[in-house]
Write an enzyme that holds these catalytic residues in place. Sequence first.
Site, PDB file in Angstrom:
ATOM      1  N   ASP A 112      -2.794  11.522   0.820  1.00  0.00           N
ATOM      2  CA  ASP A 112      -2.201  12.501  -0.308  1.00  0.00           C
ATOM      3  C   ASP A 112      -2.621  13.998   0.323  1.00  0.00           C
ATOM      4  O   ASP A 112      -3.105  14.744  -0.539  1.00  0.00           O
ATOM      5  CB  ASP A 112      -3.351  12.347  -1.579  1.00  0.00           C
ATOM      6  CG  ASP A 112      -3.224  11.000  -2.014  1.00  0.00           C
ATOM      7  OD1 ASP A 112      -2.409  10.301  -1.875  1.00  0.00           O
ATOM      8  OD2 ASP A 112      -4.428  10.546  -2.132  1.00  0.00           O
ATOM      9  N   GLU A 146       3.720   9.661  -9.777  1.00  0.00           N
ATOM     10  CA  GLU A 146       2.440  10.082  -9.721  1.00  0.00           C
ATOM     11  C   GLU A 146       2.507  11.362  -8.758  1.00  0.00           C
ATOM     12  O   GLU A 146       3.803  11.897  -8.389  1.00  0.00           O
ATOM     13  CB  GLU A 146       1.661   9.169  -9.102  1.00  0.00           C
ATOM     14  CG  GLU A 146       2.039   8.342  -7.887  1.00  0.00           C
ATOM     15  CD  GLU A 146       1.350   7.406  -7.256  1.00  0.00           C
ATOM     16  OE1 GLU A 146       0.201   7.262  -7.704  1.00  0.00           O
ATOM     17  OE2 GLU A 146       1.848   6.520  -6.566  1.00  0.00           O
TER      18      GLU A 146
END
Length: 507
Positions: free
Chosen positions: A21, A190
């Site tokens: 991420d 997301e």
Amino acid sequence: MTAEPAEETYRNPVLNADWSDPDVVRVGDDFYLTASSFGRVPGLPLLHSRDLVNWTLIGHALERLEPAAEFSLPRHDCGVWAPSLRHHDDRFWIFWGDPDQGIFQINAPEIRGPWTRPHLVKEGKGLIDPCPLWDEETGEAYLVHAWATSRAGVKNRLTGHRMHPDGTSLMDEGKVIVEGDRIPGWFTLEGPKLYRHDGWFWILAPAGGVETGWQGAFRSRGFFGPYEEKVVLEQGDTDVNGPHQGGWVRTPSGEDWFVHFQQRGAYGRVVHLQPMRWDGADGWPVLGDDGAPVAVHRRPALPPQQAAAPATDDDFPGGRYGRQWQWTANPQAGWATQHSGDGLRLACVRSAGAHDLRTLPNLLTQRLPGIPAAVEVDLRLHSEEPGARAGLAVLGDAFGWIGLQRGADGTVHLVHRFAEPVADRERDAGHPCLAPEGRARLRIEIGAGARCRFFHDVGTGPRPSGPVFAATPWHWVGALLGLFALAPVGPGHAGAATFTHFRITPL
């Protein structure tokens, strides 16, 4: 695409290990990157680059996970999820979501700190992937976040808030600004990253899941919408599955680039760099090679830099370990001892759970290399405690380790053990043999597909041990390499073990 000369190109991934991420920001001529650290400590790694290709690990922003008691034992898929890194008002800011607690924020005047203690901006279950925006045009501040269905019961939506300009609180209850369920074919939306560009609010966010999804872009004239969407990066005919969440950054000369991850099983989420441009006709961003990930590409037009990567090797000078190492929970004093020489001296921590390394907090870990490599370390077991053990491990849903153990008769044996994902205790993978001097050279060869072969040398030359072990990831985390020292439950100190000359070399 036709590859240019090697010195003019780079090859993906630019970070070939589990830097999950990623988010990136530029300050002057410097680029900084952070990534998810989940339940490992210290958390929030900080990486630096001058060319977006060569990165070094310069520290961590989070010394301990809070509340400290909740992270005294491993919580491998909890803790720090999907941080956003920004620079505003002469300070660095990191926002992240803890899926069990809410949205946190820390900030610092310099990238190396000192960083503030975590401040809870919004409390709640399932609040993940937050990203702030300070709008220079209006002076207002905003925050967007996603949802974890495992905690909140909802997903596939992005919620927006007005945020107090000091970043400490939100000014409203929030509004769903992108509802993924209303977009045909979109699911698991997301990882939003929020920007202002060319009069639009932009949200760059992935959908479709980490292994098979795509990167989307959303734009609106107003922060609260309505937003229109477009797929801007997907696998296509490449071997980059599910190009996923990351961040946009612009160089001093005005070039645009996008950093994102690719899920690679036991290797975790490796980091890719994509060229990016804004389409003059419709104003949408174009990532990679017209929407497909690039494997090789011209380097960013930035001053050339020497080849660099986050450190892996360690001689442990003075008993101190390098920045690449993280504990699997908040550490306690005495687990590692500083001293006058080289070598990592780990206390044989007494534990009733010594049969399952996945449950132990006193494992010192680093990321599994993303290329075939050999991992080696020298080990000496000092402890005289029967049952004391120490070793080198590959950790995931399944684990395997090789090391030394003190027997009831005082002798030291080389042992090799493993456990399957469904097992709650380890069992022998190889035949124990004597280590007459209480020393061993340990080696794990990690081949294609993260298939691991174990070797040992107790003074009679290198010997293989046990069958091939296939490394596995944890729920959100790639497999880890680990060093540990343990002892059975009992009174008093159980002694220590020393590790020296830790090396990772390509095969």
